[in-house]
Design an enzyme around this catalytic site. Sequence first.
Site, PDB file in Angstrom:
ATOM      1  NE  ARG A 154      -4.143   1.925   1.908  1.00 18.71           N
ATOM      2  CZ  ARG A 154      -4.223   3.153   2.431  1.00 18.71           C
ATOM      3  NH1 ARG A 154      -3.272   3.570   3.253  1.00 18.71           N
ATOM      4  NH2 ARG A 154      -5.226   3.952   2.133  1.00 18.71           N
ATOM      5  CD  GLU A 202      -0.850  -5.295  -6.431  1.00 16.81           C
ATOM      6  OE1 GLU A 202      -0.714  -4.457  -7.336  1.00 16.81           O
ATOM      7  OE2 GLU A 202      -0.322  -5.174  -5.300  1.00 16.81           O
ATOM      8  NE  ARG A 238       4.088   4.849  -4.385  1.00 13.81           N
ATOM      9  CZ  ARG A 238       2.825   5.178  -4.093  1.00 13.81           C
ATOM     10  NH1 ARG A 238       2.601   6.162  -3.232  1.00 13.81           N
ATOM     11  NH2 ARG A 238       1.823   4.534  -4.624  1.00 13.81           N
TER      12      ARG A 238
END
Length: 1208
Positions: A29, A96, A34
């Site tokens: 996520r 996903e 990130r």
Amino acid sequence: MALVRTTQGTSSNSNTRRGYHYDVFLSFRGEDTRKTFTDHLYTALISAGYRTFRDDDELETGEDIKSRLKQAIQMSRTSVIVFSKDYASSRWCLNELVEIVDHKRTSSDHVVIPVFYDIDPSHVRKQTGSVAEAFARHRKIEPPHMMERWRKALAEVANLAGKVLQNQAYGYESKFIKDIVQVIRDKLSRTHLSVEPKLVGIHSRVEHINLWLQDPSHDVGILVFYGLPGIGKTTIAKCVYNSNFESFEGSSYVESIRETASHPDGLVQIQKQILCDILNGKKEKIHNVSEGIIKIGRAISLRRVLLVLDDVDAMDQFDAVLRMKDQFYPGSKIIITTRRKRLLKVREGITVHEVGPLGFHESLELLSHHAFDRHHPLEGYEKYSEEVVQHSGRLPLALKVLGSSLFREPKRVWKSTLEKLKDIPNGEIMKKLRISYDSLQDDHDQKLFLHIACFFIGKDEDYIVRILDGCDFKTICGIQNLRDMCLVTIDRDNKLSMHDMIRDMGREIVRRESYEPENRSRLWRSQDSFEVLREKNGTQAIEGLMLDMHELLTDSPINSNENVLETNSFARMHKLKLLCLRHVRLDGCYAELPTRLRWLCWLEFPLDSIPVDFSLEKLVVLEMQYSNLRQLCKRANFLPSLKILDVSHSHGLTEIIDFSVCPKLEELILVDCTSLIDVHESIGNLERLVYLNMRDCKNLRMLPKNMCMLKSLETLILSGCSNLDEFPVEMMKEIESLEVLATDGIPLKPERSSTILSSFPCSLVELSLKGCNLSDDVFPTDLSNLSYLRSLHLDENPIRSLPVFIKGLRRLDHLSFKDCNRLESLVGLPKVHQRTNIARCISLRKIKYLPHEQRSGMYYVDNNYNLVEWEHGYKIKPIDRVDVEIIKLLGLCNLESMPAVRMRHPLVNRGPKEAQPVQGLYQYGIFSTFFAGNEVPGRFSYKSTKSSISFIVPLLLASHTIRGLNIFATYANKGNYNYASPSFYPILLTKVSNKSKGLKWIYCPYFRGIPGEGEDMIWLSHWKMENETILQCGDQVVVSVVAEPDELIINEFGVELVQEHQNNIMISTQHNTKSDPNYPYVIGGDLSMWEHIPGIYFLGYIPGKDFVEQIMKSPRSILYRLIMDTDKEDTVPNTATANFHICICPTILKNEFLVISGKAWHKLVIGKCIMRLAFNISSTCGRFRPPLPFVYQFVSESSYSTRYNRVI
């Protein structure tokens, strides 16, 4: 995650060659990790040389992920899923995740590694904590079927071996990332094993092993599967390894251990391979076995490993694994394949699986793959293909070899090959199978095996032991060694059996002893035996000979002048000990026959007595069934070694021998000797006689009084001796060792019946009194002398109720009332541990057990159409006699005007009889009724013709409670069927699933309404769910109804949630609803005996746990889909006004439901009727056991004991 830029590491080109573009696919996520953890992990992977896919931007809503996301996942060798606290908040991440899991299921080499960054793995696995909060938000806008897919994906991935930051590297992220990179390096360094591409029947055989391997517990598990050579053990082991090794931190597959261990330093080489595999390629020096044990112990204690050891042959190898079990890291699994059954003896904590032959259709498919390169035979080759399958014994090795040898061959070659195989087996197959024969301990066991393969397949073990012990074998020990090597098996009836290919291997060994039959040790082919005897060229090499002139004359007609052989044909066979003849006539002097015979089986013996010059002094077993004997011998032949004498079906036999000539006799069998009037009084001197069978000696008038001296006699069978002047009461009292007594068909005089029954010895274990004219008043109330009785047969007697004395028999395994057509009730029935037979008790109406007594394990039923009440099972009543509150609750009215309907009765072997009044059925807290029409009573606001519907139980007023569910289904005939046919058996199933609590109930009613042509039928039921732990506000519920597709079609469904006001006023019906005392609180009560899978209860006409386990190996079956929730759902909107009505699915079944017994397909039979049930399962091992007092096993009725079964 978006599919955008990727950075390429320095990974080898092997990825490209295999169709991969990436080594690693990162799922995470973005908002959480990130720019922090995921970025650091990504950088470390690139630095380590791994091509890694990562997104920088998420795709915009509405953009297709199917093509782009799927492509990226499929092009990656590994998926690393970084679970963070808010991972489940992202719908994108969850979709996903589903794509990754779907790809893993279809690709055996895709590795999935979960990484738990700042979240507890249990929150992911169980959807609690932050995951539960995220799902609560999703529920408002997402359909339930998508929610369910997310749940399953999260649970599946969380159960894989993963990395948890809090538990590793002391929470330091840099060290944690290094560990993850190392795990990926280890995973990608391990390769899949090469497996034969044309695999058939593997899925059903490995699926339950995969489930065992995926057990999340921390137990160290050991699974051993054994079976014949060539049965597929190695192939199964490789497939299981390939499917699971990536879920372990270390793994090793060691094949051909038996062969490798036989070489110098073989065990050390095996240890080196195991250590190298577990350490992911790191080689360690090992100088001796002891050092290897220490180093392997250290390696397996540090990581969760999968170890597969193929073809373990020696006990010390097996024991070495067991001794190291405690050193394995928790959760490790060990799989061992072996052909030696003895390794499995008394081993606690070991799961054992026998690998059996393929099913017939699987065998045909495997053969077709190799012979035709397709799934089925070419047109015109069907018959030949089926013959090859039959010859192969469904052994995968044989099917592969024979199929390959016949690839693209014309029919004439197939035909010629089949003819050759009858005499000479395929050499390649024999070479593989012979390994087990060569591995036998010594020539004693090898010779014993050859004797059995040539002469004794299908014979009773005790019978074989007597014969071969007389041939100086240590037979019991030898047979055990053969069983250990899976060369022979012993069935439930104590018969010795052998796989056809193993039999052919043994006979081929004998055939190769010499090109000339007369120089072989054993002659079992009638053609060879006849040629040797006709040419009189037999030699002392021959130890056994079998000749069936019936078979020979059928296969190759012989000139009648050649039909008679001469005794001097045996003159040179000095070592002949085993002689089996049928329909053979010998002329000449019988003194020329061999004198060393131990076994003489001469069926249809042509003479009226045994010649006095026939020397039988060493004979152990003499069989002369269907003979022309009038007397056994005119002058007493001395038979000092004789143990078994069988002259059954010798209809001209009028007198038997003076038994003083055979003092060692143990078994005397005189079945159907219809001219025999009496038995020589010397029988009383047979101190070793244990078995005496005189069944159907219809002219037998008297038994010698001194039979009471038979102190060793255990079995006495007098059934059918209907002309006995007097039942031997006094004799019975004296035979203290008697265990089995059968007097079927001997009418007992009423005035003496009670005395006779009381005279039976207390040693009796099995008693059969079929057709003895016994009525209720002749049975004593107390027969404490029969307290050891385990089997009692009262068939064909005019009894009306359960004899009182039976209530005191607490050791019964078998109880039979078959064909007692006056029997009306069985009240006070004790527990019968194995089988009860009530077949064709046409007047029986009620079965009830003793207080606190459980039901019997198994019932035989047939045409019990008056049985309306069965405790612990069901109760049916005419609808006008059903509890009025149930009638009101379901909104039924005008009962008297309801038209009669045809009902299918599960205990009747014929189609539904004429229409009868509407009935009510009580089962498990479920009430059902079937009636004609399509106008459903009651209030069902939500009806549908679509799939199952999911709903959320709404909040209720404080004064209201949940009573249960009302469910209806309307259905009709789909086609034109003969409804009077026994094969017509429609199946209806309802599943109620409380997903919030993980509970399911799958119900199949015993009785079903049969709609007429052009007629609709309504199934209306009430499910009583008053236990608040079963159904609560906020629970997610799915309900489904399915029907047999070829016969019935569901038109419409509906469900109503029934609420009750605190003053017992129903919301929907406005009627008082006090419970019927005969209507048990089962739903919500103790259902443990029907919980065949945790949280899933199988109610009604569904067999027991063994059957359900077989169903779980057949993903295409309808029951499997119900269990696994793969049926499609329609969803009722989650609003306050649309929340408690469900409409059920018209799921259509495709095949018959066949129950597996042994390794073959068997249909459940009621008498002569084949019941069609609506599931489809594949061939497997396992014998079914029903869930209730019902056993719908109508196939065959086993006899009382091993010995009794052999002759009755």
